[in-house]
Design a protein around this motif. Structure first.
Motif, PDB file in Angstrom:
ATOM      1  N   TYR A   1       0.822  -1.215   0.000  1.00  0.00           N
ATOM      2  CA  TYR A   1       0.000   0.000   0.000  1.00  0.00           C
ATOM      3  C   TYR A   1       0.855   1.264   0.000  1.00  0.00           C
ATOM      4  O   TYR A   1       0.330   2.365  -0.117  1.00  0.00           O
ATOM      5  CB  TYR A   1      -0.918   0.022   1.225  1.00  0.00           C
ATOM      6  N   LEU A   2       2.163   1.081   0.141  1.00  0.00           N
ATOM      7  CA  LEU A   2       3.061   2.226   0.248  1.00  0.00           C
ATOM      8  C   LEU A   2       3.922   2.328  -1.008  1.00  0.00           C
ATOM      9  O   LEU A   2       4.593   1.369  -1.395  1.00  0.00           O
ATOM     10  CB  LEU A   2       3.975   2.064   1.474  1.00  0.00           C
ATOM     11  N   ASN A   3       3.917   3.479  -1.622  1.00  0.00           N
ATOM     12  CA  ASN A   3       4.789   3.725  -2.769  1.00  0.00           C
ATOM     13  C   ASN A   3       5.712   4.879  -2.393  1.00  0.00           C
ATOM     14  O   ASN A   3       5.382   6.042  -2.585  1.00  0.00           O
ATOM     15  CB  ASN A   3       3.961   4.069  -4.015  1.00  0.00           C
ATOM     16  N   CYS A   4       6.879   4.537  -1.844  1.00  0.00           N
ATOM     17  CA  CYS A   4       7.768   5.568  -1.318  1.00  0.00           C
ATOM     18  C   CYS A   4       9.223   5.220  -1.666  1.00  0.00           C
ATOM     19  O   CYS A   4       9.953   4.662  -0.836  1.00  0.00           O
ATOM     20  CB  CYS A   4       7.587   5.708   0.184  1.00  0.00           C
ATOM     21  N   PRO A   5       9.650   5.530  -2.889  1.00  0.00           N
ATOM     22  CA  PRO A   5      11.027   5.231  -3.290  1.00  0.00           C
ATOM     23  C   PRO A   5      12.067   5.880  -2.381  1.00  0.00           C
ATOM     24  O   PRO A   5      13.153   5.329  -2.180  1.00  0.00           O
ATOM     25  CB  PRO A   5      11.111   5.807  -4.716  1.00  0.00           C
ATOM     26  N   GLU A   6      11.727   7.070  -1.835  1.00  0.00           N
ATOM     27  CA  GLU A   6      12.686   7.753  -0.944  1.00  0.00           C
ATOM     28  C   GLU A   6      12.989   6.905   0.287  1.00  0.00           C
ATOM     29  O   GLU A   6      14.132   6.840   0.741  1.00  0.00           O
ATOM     30  CB  GLU A   6      12.133   9.113  -0.510  1.00  0.00           C
TER      31      GLU A   6
END
Length: 313
Positions: free
Chosen positions: A195-200
């Motif tokens: 559910y998380l899209n956070c490349p950082e």
């Protein structure tokens, strides 16, 4: 034979024997309103009554019930006749990942939900809270902002000043012994969360970068990780903590320094105690020839029994 803080810490956190009770804990999953999930692991016996005192334990960053510090303290609580529950934060210790939200330190709504859930199912004569490292931060936050349902609390190896503690993690030894392990766990959580899209977060090199990526882009009022960490400093919080609280620390903790201990603030407080040891490392405090016992399992129950005895007089 654990002649320096790093041996002490690594032995205590990774190689100290876990409680045998860990194999038979009762796991309960709790669902939050946003769909997220945490796991409560119960250490108890069939003889325990509904009003048996409860010790609510919160683990280290990315840790959980499997940590020796948590499960050994839980077993000690059971030996004292108390029920113990380890609160596993979202994503931790095999809790199903069912929402985008990750482990929170600033926000205490998850802990408040869990405490209320426990109190809805039991009516303990006493309820205590003990947090290790990150769990110590969460304990302070909860006891400052709410404290509901908690008669007394304990913080083991709180690093007091998270901005400086994060810098210490980048020192030559710490950056090799601890930082890679911590970051591998956190990045694993970020990548594992569908559910998380956070490349950082997935490409972060430090806990500061990770927490900034997760929490400082609209989810909180903080503009960057340094501002977020500064808000977690313990010094200004001590006068506002609503329940009696014990800080247990060692002057050789590799994640902080003695000069960051809130000695002056504690001296001015009637509600807070600070116990320090010259040795102990981080969440370890080992004793005995084999290094499998911890002073934690003596001091923490003793602290809580003080309040039980006072109330029973």
């Amino acid at each position: 034979w654990l002649f320096n803080c790093h041996l002490h810490t690594i032995r205590g956190m990774r190689y100290r024997k876990s409680s045998k009770m860990t194999k038979s804990v009762r796991r309960e999953l709790i669902k939050y309103e946003d769909g997220g999930t945490s796991a409560l692991d119960w250490f108890e016996t069939q003889e325990m009554q509904n009003d048996t005192p409860i010790l609510f334990i919160i683990h280290t960053y990315a840790g959980g019930t499997r940590e020796p510090c948590c499960n050994n303290l839980a077993e000690t609580a059971v030996k004292h006749g108390w029920r113990a529950v380890v609160f596993n934060n979202r994503c931790c210790s095999g809790a199903p990942i069912t929402s985008s939200r990750m482990i929170a330190v600033i926000e205490v709504d998850d802990i408040e939900f869990a405490v209320n859930h426990v109190l809805e199912n039991f009516k303990p004569k006493f309820m205590f809270m003990a947090g290790f490292s990150l769990g110590a931060y969460q304990t302070v936050q909860y006891c400052m902002l709410s404290g509901k349902g908690i008669d007394a609390a304990a913080c083991i190896s709180h690093t007091y000043n998270p901005v400086e503690a994060e810098l210490i993690l980048h020192q030559p030894i710490q950056s090799r012994l601890y930082l890679p392990f911590i970051m591998s766990k956190l990045i694993h959580f970020a990548k594992k969360n569908p559910y998380l899209n956070c490349p950082e977060a997935e490409n972060s090199k430090s806990t500061l970068e990770y927490d900034e990526a997760i929490w400082c882009h609209g989810l909180t009022k903080y503009k960057n990780g340094t501002e977020l960490y500064a808000s977690l400093s313990v010094y200004e919080k001590i006068p506002n903590i609503k329940v009696p609280l014990l800080f247990l620390g060692s002057t050789d903790d590799p994640f902080t320094l003695k000069k960051y201990m809130p000695i002056k603030e504690v001296e001015k407080s009637d509600n807070i105690a600070l116990v320090t040891f010259p040795e102990g490392g981080h969440v370890s405090f080992l004793t005995g020839n084999d290094g499998n016992k911890s002073i934690i399992d003596t001091i923490i129950p003793d602290w809580f029994e003080t309040f039980m005895n006072d109330k029973n007089k």
